[in-house]
Design a protein around this motif. Structure first.
Motif, PDB file in Angstrom:
ATOM      1  N   PHE A 161      -5.181   5.692  -0.163  1.00  0.00           N
ATOM      2  CA  PHE A 161      -6.091   6.402  -1.070  1.00  0.00           C
ATOM      3  C   PHE A 161      -5.986   7.894  -1.078  1.00  0.00           C
ATOM      4  O   PHE A 161      -6.316   8.567  -2.011  1.00  0.00           O
ATOM      5  CB  PHE A 161      -7.560   6.146  -0.608  1.00  0.00           C
ATOM      6  N   ALA A 162      -5.465   8.518   0.048  1.00  0.00           N
ATOM      7  CA  ALA A 162      -5.253   9.952   0.455  1.00  0.00           C
ATOM      8  C   ALA A 162      -4.091  10.408  -0.513  1.00  0.00           C
ATOM      9  O   ALA A 162      -4.230  11.316  -1.171  1.00  0.00           O
ATOM     10  CB  ALA A 162      -4.988  10.166   1.829  1.00  0.00           C
ATOM     11  N   ARG A 163      -3.203   9.525  -0.659  1.00  0.00           N
ATOM     12  CA  ARG A 163      -2.117   9.702  -1.592  1.00  0.00           C
ATOM     13  C   ARG A 163      -2.461   9.800  -3.173  1.00  0.00           C
ATOM     14  O   ARG A 163      -1.794  10.508  -3.730  1.00  0.00           O
ATOM     15  CB  ARG A 163      -0.999   8.680  -1.540  1.00  0.00           C
TER      16      ARG A 163
ATOM     17  N   THR B 144       0.845  -1.358   0.071  1.00  0.00           N
ATOM     18  CA  THR B 144       0.077   0.037   0.085  1.00  0.00           C
ATOM     19  C   THR B 144       0.846   1.296  -0.053  1.00  0.00           C
ATOM     20  O   THR B 144       0.504   2.212  -0.591  1.00  0.00           O
ATOM     21  CB  THR B 144      -1.154   0.030   1.160  1.00  0.00           C
ATOM     22  N   SER B 145       1.972   1.224   0.567  1.00  0.00           N
ATOM     23  CA  SER B 145       2.934   2.395   0.679  1.00  0.00           C
ATOM     24  C   SER B 145       3.504   2.725  -0.557  1.00  0.00           C
ATOM     25  O   SER B 145       4.166   3.575  -0.753  1.00  0.00           O
ATOM     26  CB  SER B 145       4.083   2.188   1.675  1.00  0.00           C
ATOM     27  N   CYS B 146       3.689   1.839  -1.743  1.00  0.00           N
ATOM     28  CA  CYS B 146       4.093   1.989  -2.892  1.00  0.00           C
ATOM     29  C   CYS B 146       2.907   2.367  -3.842  1.00  0.00           C
ATOM     30  O   CYS B 146       3.424   2.686  -5.096  1.00  0.00           O
ATOM     31  CB  CYS B 146       4.625   0.702  -3.291  1.00  0.00           C
ATOM     32  N   VAL B 147       1.841   2.607  -3.435  1.00  0.00           N
ATOM     33  CA  VAL B 147       0.941   3.033  -4.458  1.00  0.00           C
ATOM     34  C   VAL B 147       0.723   4.347  -4.447  1.00  0.00           C
ATOM     35  O   VAL B 147       0.550   5.191  -3.623  1.00  0.00           O
ATOM     36  CB  VAL B 147      -0.631   2.345  -4.116  1.00  0.00           C
ATOM     37  N   LEU B 148       0.760   5.076  -5.943  1.00  0.00           N
ATOM     38  CA  LEU B 148       0.677   6.481  -6.065  1.00  0.00           C
ATOM     39  C   LEU B 148      -0.512   6.755  -7.114  1.00  0.00           C
ATOM     40  O   LEU B 148      -0.822   7.994  -7.421  1.00  0.00           O
ATOM     41  CB  LEU B 148       1.925   7.035  -6.830  1.00  0.00           C
ATOM     42  N   HIS B 149      -1.039   5.828  -7.468  1.00  0.00           N
ATOM     43  CA  HIS B 149      -2.270   6.144  -8.735  1.00  0.00           C
ATOM     44  C   HIS B 149      -3.537   5.459  -8.077  1.00  0.00           C
ATOM     45  O   HIS B 149      -3.876   4.283  -7.732  1.00  0.00           O
ATOM     46  CB  HIS B 149      -1.955   5.581 -10.131  1.00  0.00           C
ATOM     47  N   GLU B 150      -4.769   6.118  -8.463  1.00  0.00           N
ATOM     48  CA  GLU B 150      -6.119   5.512  -8.096  1.00  0.00           C
ATOM     49  C   GLU B 150      -6.485   4.215  -8.509  1.00  0.00           C
ATOM     50  O   GLU B 150      -6.884   3.314  -7.644  1.00  0.00           O
ATOM     51  CB  GLU B 150      -7.137   6.493  -8.555  1.00  0.00           C
TER      52      GLU B 150
END
Length: 691
Positions: A264-266, A229-235
């Motif tokens: 989701f905030a990111r 989850t900490s690697c996710v930057l796109h919706e």
């Protein structure tokens, strides 16, 4: 029927322990949750002579360590008759590491060879964890060599620890090499490598690795999902991860849910993050902290502070983790009023004196424009680490007090060896103050005096230092001679200097590299477009603007905020939304006429639209910085200091105008932009026009 109370014997009344049987010994030790109860069991073990049994003795030491009495555990270990048992040594090493006594654990390991004890596959993970916590790559590399010598380099548990150690020490490629060479991998191995990607900023690689893991049929666990989850930057990717979470029945796990909120905030979906938060049946402090952090990530600091107030109304006592999240949100607002209130909460919760929190409060006051309060907190700190010193040094640099930053750096060197972060703070301070000779001296001392190898951040600071002073050719030569490939930070520093000194040729070179390295950053395109526009190259400026549209890069809307009596007001250029806007523009016209009489001449080069001169002047007058200041003059007392915060760089014309405003009104004005602070007083600025 008469109930009789058992009368304790004299021995029991005196607290004298009775002998215990060997079959109940381990159970009794493990059921001790306080030192008092453990010492009672320990006394019984001594009376029964069970301490002569290695298994019982080892469990006793382990429980003392787990209850935090590491000194007692070590005393027992030192006087034991089982000094040649590897398992006992592993228990002691683990106790030291679990109690954050990293240096003692590594020192204890150095005694092993003298006792003819061979470390095993359980020994090295504890020691590698110690090296990772200390960020000591040198010792970690030495341990890796020992791992190889003792034949454990292909052991799964040891390899997992090596992956984490190298990642935390900033050597991602070493982590990847260890992972790639593993003959077999567990879910922990995959999770460690995904975590290494996240820590090192290789987010896309981290998600691709997670996808590869799923493709290989490996069922994800909580740790691997948290790292993913900490690697996710796109919706879209966020929803893919969310589906994996639900498919594996982890959607109600508190830790996973908290991580999903931040994810989701990111990705710009704060509404989804809030719905996850609202779906909690029970909200613990971690849950509140995650949502507050989510608002901060979404650039919604006011909502973060409002949520904190809601939490306090529920009579929940915040801990240091939650307060750090609130501090991050408060720092974005740059509200000194909010900062002081938050500092008061920390003191009332008896959390002041904690190193991490005190350092964060210093940083908070710095970002809220008060070096006085920041220095007071810094001076009262009972202990300081390298982060505390670097934070205060950086604060002086942000406020253009380069000499003070260097003086504090000299003080620090007498007690603590500076690291790469400290040097970034010092070099940045030299850059903001135009201290070229001092900057070179500091840069040259890094390797020579402290063994700190310069990174791209240090090179970027030097390019910024040379560029600001107009030494663009020297900056270019410096870049060409760099031993590492220049990154976006280096080229960005050069492009910024080209904007100041109108050097189109070098600006185009820098921009070409930036469009490849940092293609989604709108600031790079806007800066080059502005350089063209300021020099009358309208076609070139339009070409860059069109390139932004083609690539789908959106310009960040500039805005300025000001706090009046605890309430935050936001202005944008040409704003007509405020209920008092007519009065604001009326007062603005009067103020602009006053500063014109004092010698202010509008700098029309900062209007980048192709319109006539009169229209350009009107557009300059309506910049958000000027509107916010006028609103402050209308609503704050005559002696009050005016503080404004701009989300982008303050424009050159506004910088000149604010100097004149401070002169004609006799007011001190503090302006924070996205790079630094400007303190205006009596017609001058603290930056000395060197920005």
């Amino acid at each position: 029927m008469q109930l009789k109370l058992k009368t304790p014997s004299k021995a029991e009344a005196a607290g004298v322990a009775r002998p215990i049987e060997s079959k109940t010994c381990i159970s009794l030790i493990k059921h001790c949750h306080t030192l008092k109860s453990l010492k009672t069991v320990h006394a019984s073990i001594l009376r029964s002579h069970l301490h002569l049994n290695l298994h019982f003795f080892t469990n006793l030491i382990s429980n003392y360590a787990s209850l935090g009495s590491i000194s007692y555990a070590y005393t027992l270990f030192s006087y034991s008759n089982f000094s040649n048992d590897a398992f006992l040594w592993n228990v002691m090493l683990r106790g030291l590491v679990d109690n954050a006594l990293y240096h003692p654990s590594l020192f204890l390991y150095t005694r092993i060879p003298y006792l003819a004890i061979a470390p095993d596959n359980f020994t090295f993970p504890f020691l590698l964890k110690a090296c990772a916590s200390l960020r000591n790559l040198n010792l970690g590399s030495q341990l890796h060599a020992h791992v190889f010598v003792y034949g454990y380099s292909s052991h799964m548990f040891v390899a997992n620890s090596l992956i984490s150690m190298y990642a935390k020490c900033g050597l991602f490629h070493a982590s990847k090499r260890v992972f790639d060479k593993m003959p077999r991998r567990s879910i922990v191995s995959w999770s460690a490598m995904i975590g290494a990607c996240s820590q090192s900023g290789f987010y896309e690689q981290g998600f691709l690795l997670f996808s590869r893991m799923l493709d290989e049929g490996i069922k994800p666990n909580r740790a691997s999902i948290l790292n993913a989850t900490s690697c996710v930057l796109h919706e879209k990717v966020a929803y893919d991860i969310r589906k994996v979470i639900m498919d594996n029945g982890l959607d109600m796990d508190h830790s996973v849910r908290n991580a999903s909120m931040l994810m989701f905030a990111r990705c710009g979906r704060i509404d989804v993050a809030r719905s996850l938060f609202d779906g909690f049946i029970y909200r613990d402090l971690v849950c509140w902290a995650s949502m507050i952090d989510a608002y901060a990530l979404a650039d919604l600091p006011l909502e973060a502070l409002h949520l904190f107030k809601q939490m306090r109304l529920q009579c929940l006592l915040p801990d240091s983790v939650l307060l750090l999240a609130v501090i991050r949100a408060c720092s974005m607002l740059a509200s000194l009023h909010q900062a002081r209130m938050l500092h008061g909460v920390i003191i009332r919760c008896f959390l002041d004196g904690q190193l991490v929190l005190d350092t964060a409060v210093v940083d908070l006051y710095v970002k809220c424009g008060s070096l006085v309060y920041a220095r007071k907190v810094f001076d009262k700190m009972k202990e300081r680490n390298i982060i505390s010193w670097s934070t205060m040094i950086s604060g002086y640099g942000m406020h253009s007090h380069g000499r003070e930053a260097l003086h504090l750096f000299d003080q620090m060197k007498t007690s603590i060896k500076p690291d790469h972060v400290t040097f970034v703070s010092v070099l940045s301070a030299c850059s903001h103050a135009g201290l070229i000779a001092e900057g070179w001296k500091c840069f040259n001392s890094m390797v020579r005096d402290f063994g700190v190898k310069p990174t791209s951040e240090h090179y970027a600071c030097m390019v910024d230092l040379l560029g600001r002073t107009g030494e663009l050719n020297q900056a270019w030569v410096f870049i060409e001679r760099m031993p590492v490939s220049p990154d976006a930070g280096v080229w960005g520093a050069l492009l910024g200097a080209c904007r100041i000194h109108s050097n189109v040729k070098l600006a185009e070179v820098a921009a070409k590299s930036l469009f490849e390295l940092d293609a989604e950053n709108p600031g790079r395109y806007v800066l080059l477009s502005n350089i063209y526009a300021s020099l009358g190259k309208r076609k070139e400026a339009d070409r860059i603007r069109n390139l932004m549209k083609i690539k789908g890069v959106r310009k960040i809307v500039g805005c300025t905020i000001i706090e009046i009596k605890g309430k935050i007001y936001t202005f944008v250029a040409g704003d007509r939304s405020h209920p008092e806007i007519d009065e604001i523009y009326s007062e603005l016209d009067k103020l602009m006429e006053r500063i014109r009489q004092e010698g202010y001449i509008p700098d029309l080069s900062f209007v980048l639209h192709d319109v006539d001169g009169e229209t350009k002047e009107k557009m300059l007058y309506a910049h958000s910085e000027k509107l916010a200041i006028v609103f402050g003059l209308m609503n704050l007392g005559h002696e009050s200091l005016i503080r404004i915060t701009k989300n982008l760089r303050v424009c050159g014309d506004c910088h000149t105008a604010i100097k004149f405003i401070s002169k004609v009104t006799g007011r001190e004005i503090v302006a924070r932009d996205n790079h630094r602070f400007h303190h205006f007083m009596n017609g001058t600025c603290s930056c000395g026009d060197y920005w």
